[in-house]
Each structure stands twice: as structure tokens, then as C-alpha cells.
Design a protein around this motif. Structure first.
Motif, PDB file in Angstrom:
ATOM      1  N   SER A   1       0.172  22.649 -10.715  1.00  0.00           N
ATOM      2  CA  SER A   1       1.327  23.120 -11.474  1.00  0.00           C
ATOM      3  C   SER A   1       2.255  21.969 -11.847  1.00  0.00           C
ATOM      4  CB  SER A   1       2.094  24.184 -10.677  1.00  0.00           C
ATOM      5  OG  SER A   1       3.216  24.645 -11.403  1.00  0.00           O
ATOM      6  N   ARG A   2       2.560  21.119 -10.888  1.00  0.00           N
ATOM      7  CA  ARG A   2       3.478  20.015 -11.167  1.00  0.00           C
ATOM      8  C   ARG A   2       2.843  18.982 -12.092  1.00  0.00           C
ATOM      9  NH1 ARG A   2       5.897  20.023  -5.013  1.00  0.00           N
ATOM     10  NH2 ARG A   2       7.707  21.332  -5.476  1.00  0.00           N
TER      11      ARG A   2
ATOM     12  N   THR B   1       0.643  19.634 -14.386  1.00  0.00           N
ATOM     13  CA  THR B   1       0.636  20.249 -15.715  1.00  0.00           C
ATOM     14  C   THR B   1       2.022  20.197 -16.342  1.00  0.00           C
ATOM     15  OG1 THR B   1      -1.168  21.706 -15.028  1.00  0.00           O
ATOM     16  CG2 THR B   1       0.061  22.341 -16.992  1.00  0.00           C
ATOM     17  N   GLU B   2       3.043  20.453 -15.533  1.00  0.00           N
ATOM     18  CA  GLU B   2       4.408  20.352 -16.044  1.00  0.00           C
ATOM     19  C   GLU B   2       4.704  18.941 -16.545  1.00  0.00           C
ATOM     20  OE1 GLU B   2       9.037  20.787 -14.487  1.00  0.00           O
ATOM     21  OE2 GLU B   2       7.434  21.801 -13.389  1.00  0.00           O
ATOM     22  N   MET B   3       4.332  17.940 -15.756  1.00  0.00           N
ATOM     23  CA  MET B   3       4.570  16.558 -16.170  1.00  0.00           C
ATOM     24  C   MET B   3       3.794  16.212 -17.432  1.00  0.00           C
ATOM     25  SD  MET B   3       4.597  14.435 -12.549  1.00  0.00           S
ATOM     26  CE  MET B   3       4.936  12.857 -13.380  1.00  0.00           C
TER      27      MET B   3
ATOM     28  N   LEU C   1       2.429  18.230 -19.830  1.00  0.00           N
ATOM     29  CA  LEU C   1       2.702  18.993 -21.046  1.00  0.00           C
ATOM     30  C   LEU C   1       4.114  18.799 -21.573  1.00  0.00           C
ATOM     31  CD1 LEU C   1       0.840  22.372 -20.414  1.00  0.00           C
ATOM     32  CD2 LEU C   1       0.013  20.260 -21.478  1.00  0.00           C
ATOM     33  N   THR C   2       5.056  18.425 -20.709  1.00  0.00           N
ATOM     34  CA  THR C   2       6.411  18.138 -21.186  1.00  0.00           C
ATOM     35  C   THR C   2       6.608  16.654 -21.466  1.00  0.00           C
ATOM     36  OG1 THR C   2       7.356  17.762 -18.977  1.00  0.00           O
ATOM     37  CG2 THR C   2       7.338  20.041 -19.801  1.00  0.00           C
TER      38      THR C   2
ATOM     39  N   ARG D   1       8.046  14.838 -19.525  1.00  0.00           N
ATOM     40  CA  ARG D   1       9.359  14.543 -18.931  1.00  0.00           C
ATOM     41  C   ARG D   1       9.225  13.581 -17.754  1.00  0.00           C
ATOM     42  NH1 ARG D   1      10.296  18.862 -15.992  1.00  0.00           N
ATOM     43  NH2 ARG D   1      10.415  20.191 -17.842  1.00  0.00           N
TER      44      ARG D   1
ATOM     45  N   THR E   1      12.745  13.113  -6.847  1.00  0.00           N
ATOM     46  CA  THR E   1      11.820  14.186  -7.218  1.00  0.00           C
ATOM     47  C   THR E   1      10.394  13.776  -6.900  1.00  0.00           C
ATOM     48  OG1 THR E   1      13.312  14.891  -8.991  1.00  0.00           O
ATOM     49  CG2 THR E   1      11.045  15.671  -9.104  1.00  0.00           C
TER      50      THR E   1
ATOM     51  N   TRP F   1       7.911  15.868  -4.538  1.00  0.00           N
ATOM     52  CA  TRP F   1       6.643  16.358  -5.060  1.00  0.00           C
ATOM     53  C   TRP F   1       5.427  15.699  -4.409  1.00  0.00           C
ATOM     54  CZ3 TRP F   1       6.989  17.222 -11.092  1.00  0.00           C
ATOM     55  CH2 TRP F   1       7.971  18.177 -11.345  1.00  0.00           C
TER      56      TRP F   1
END
Length: 265
Positions: A161-162, A164-166, A168-169, A171, A177, A181
Motif C-alpha cells: 500500500s505504501r 503504491t502510494e509513493m 502513483l503520487t 510524493r 515518515t 514506514w
């Protein structure tokens, strides 16, 4: 000026990406070749017990060089088939080389680790960073995908999940953090970073070197193997290290309540 600087210490080799004015990009074959050569030399030398990888200046690595993204420049070829070949013969050699290393590698992330720089940190076995570090899987922001193995590496470090967040964004995340993580195991002040990495390296180097290298290999193999396969491999490695002089020395030193002396035999 050497694009990759190598400093040999007592059992520990420090490799520094040394293009600080360009924020230590790693997409050029000259840098890749120099880094691979430094790693291979450290891996071959059984007196090297651990490697520290860091960046010169204020950045760990900016990853790809955006000034070399036009057709025929950098990794981009004049047609797609050439680009595929350039990636395979270029930056994709790095994750394969790191995966094959037996010597442990500690990433001392001194500043931004962006794109391929973030993935480079993930290739290492242990990651610590300064409070000034930021990490970004930022390929999508320049219309690209992780071309250097990041899609395999990052989920294994921070979870699906993390990662994918990194990815796809695009960011960036800060040091705290990254610690939360699990991307890094420790955050220290910038002026304490190398000393902290050296302390970890020294702790590793104090152990029997063959056992250290085989333990690292076992952990790597276990990432994609079944439990039964890992147990079989563990038994084989254990049989090998049981026969070493260092194992006998460790047991004797424990029983005699003295400090052991290991020579890698």
C-alpha cells in the motif's frame, strides 16, 4: 574528479557517489560502471566486512539525469528497442548486482533520494538517514515508470500500500515518515550520519565474516522462496559454518568469557 569515491577502512569500505554539483545522478554508464566495480571489489575482498554507500554534498542521489532524456541521450534510445537495451545494459545492472552481493551494504542517506536514488537506497541491506533526507518514488511525475527495479524493491521494503502510494503520487516523504514506514531503521542528525553508519558497520564487522555473508545471502534468498526451501538452504549453510574455525573460536570465547578473535577461516 572520481565520480565514485572509494575509501578503505578497517574491515569497512565507504563508497561515495561523487557528483555533488549534479546531486549525484546514477543513470550514466560511467557512474554505473564505477559503482559496480567498487561493489565487486569489496565483495571479492573477504577482509571487507561491510560497505557504506553515501552521497557527496547535500544529496544522496537525484536518480536519473533529466537533462539527458531526449532521444539518443542517456538511457533513451532513438527507438523503443534501443531504449529497452539501454536499460538492460545500463541501470538495470545495479539491482541485479546488489542482489548478488554477499558483503552487507549500509545506505547512509545524507539528503534527497529521488527516483532511482530512492531505489538505490532500497537495494541496500540496511538504510539509515539524516534528518535532512527525503525519499520520492517520483518517476510518474515526469511521465515515466520505475525502470530500475523499484516496482520490485519498494513494496518489499515498505509494503504494497505504501509503495503504491509513493509510486502513483510521486510524493516525497521526509525522514521521520521514512522511519515510521520502515524505509529506514534510524534517523540521525546530518553531522552524525557517517559515524552512525560506521558504528553499525563495526558491529557487523565484529562478527565471523563467513557467517555474516551467509546470513545476508539467506535473508535475500528467503524473500522469494518457500519455507521448505529456506529451511533446506539454512541447513546447508549451517553445516558449512559449523566447520569453520571462527565458529569454534566463538564457542570457546563464550565458554572462557573472553573476547573472540575471528579471521574468516
Amino acid at each position: 574528479m572520481d565520480q565514485v569515491r572509494v575509501e578503505r577502512g578497517e574491515g569497512v569500505t565507504t563508497i561515495t557517489l561523487n557528483l555533488p554539483e549534479a546531486r549525484n545522478p546514477i543513470s550514466g554508464n560511467d557512474v554505473i560502471d564505477a559503482l559496480l566495480d567498487a561493489l565487486a571489489q569489496a565483495d571479492r575482498d573477504t577482509d571487507v566486512r561491510a560497505v557504506i554507500l553515501t552521497g557527496a554534498g547535500t544529496a544522496f542521489s537525484s536518480g536519473g539525469d533529466l537533462s539527458k532524456m531526449a532521444p539518443g541521450k542517456g538511457l533513451r534510445g532513438n527507438h523503443p528497442a534501443e531504449t529497452v537495451r539501454n536499460y538492460r545494459d545500463g541501470i538495470q545492472r545495479l539491482p541485479l548486482a546488489f542482489q548478488a552481493l554477499e558483503v552487507p551494504v549500509i545506505a547512509a542517506v545524507n539528503g534527497p533520494a529521488i527516483g532511482a536514488g530512492c531505489d538505490l537506497a532500497c537495494m541496500c541491506d540496511i538504510r539509515i538517514c539524516s534528518s535532512a533526507a527525503v525519499f520520492a518514488e517520483s518517476f510518474v511525475r515526469v511521465g515515466l515508470v520505475p525502470g530500475d527495479g523499484g516496482a520490485w524493491l519498494l513494496p518489499r521494503v515498505v509494503g504494497w500500500s505504501r509503495a503504491t502510494e509513493m509510486a502513483l503520487t510521486g510524493r516525497a516523504i521526509d525522514a521521520e515518515t521514512a522511519l515510521d514506514w520502515g524505509l529506514v531503521s534510524r534517523v540521525v542528525e546530518t553531522d552524525e550520519l557517517i559515524a552512525a553508519a560506521q558504528a553499525i558497520a563495526a558491529e557487523i564487522a565484529a562478527n565471523p565474516p563467513r557467517a555474516v555473508r551467509l546470513t545476508k545471502r539467506l535473508l535475500r534468498e528467503a524473500q522469494d522462496a518457500s519455507l521448505a526451501t529456506v529451511l533446506n538452504l539454512s541447513a546447508a549453510y549451517q553445516a558449512a559454518v559449523h566447520e569453520t574455525r571462527d565458529h569454534e573460536e566463538a564457542v570457546s570465547a563464550f565458554l572462557e568469557r573472553r573476547k573472540p578473535t575471528f579471521d574468516g577461516s
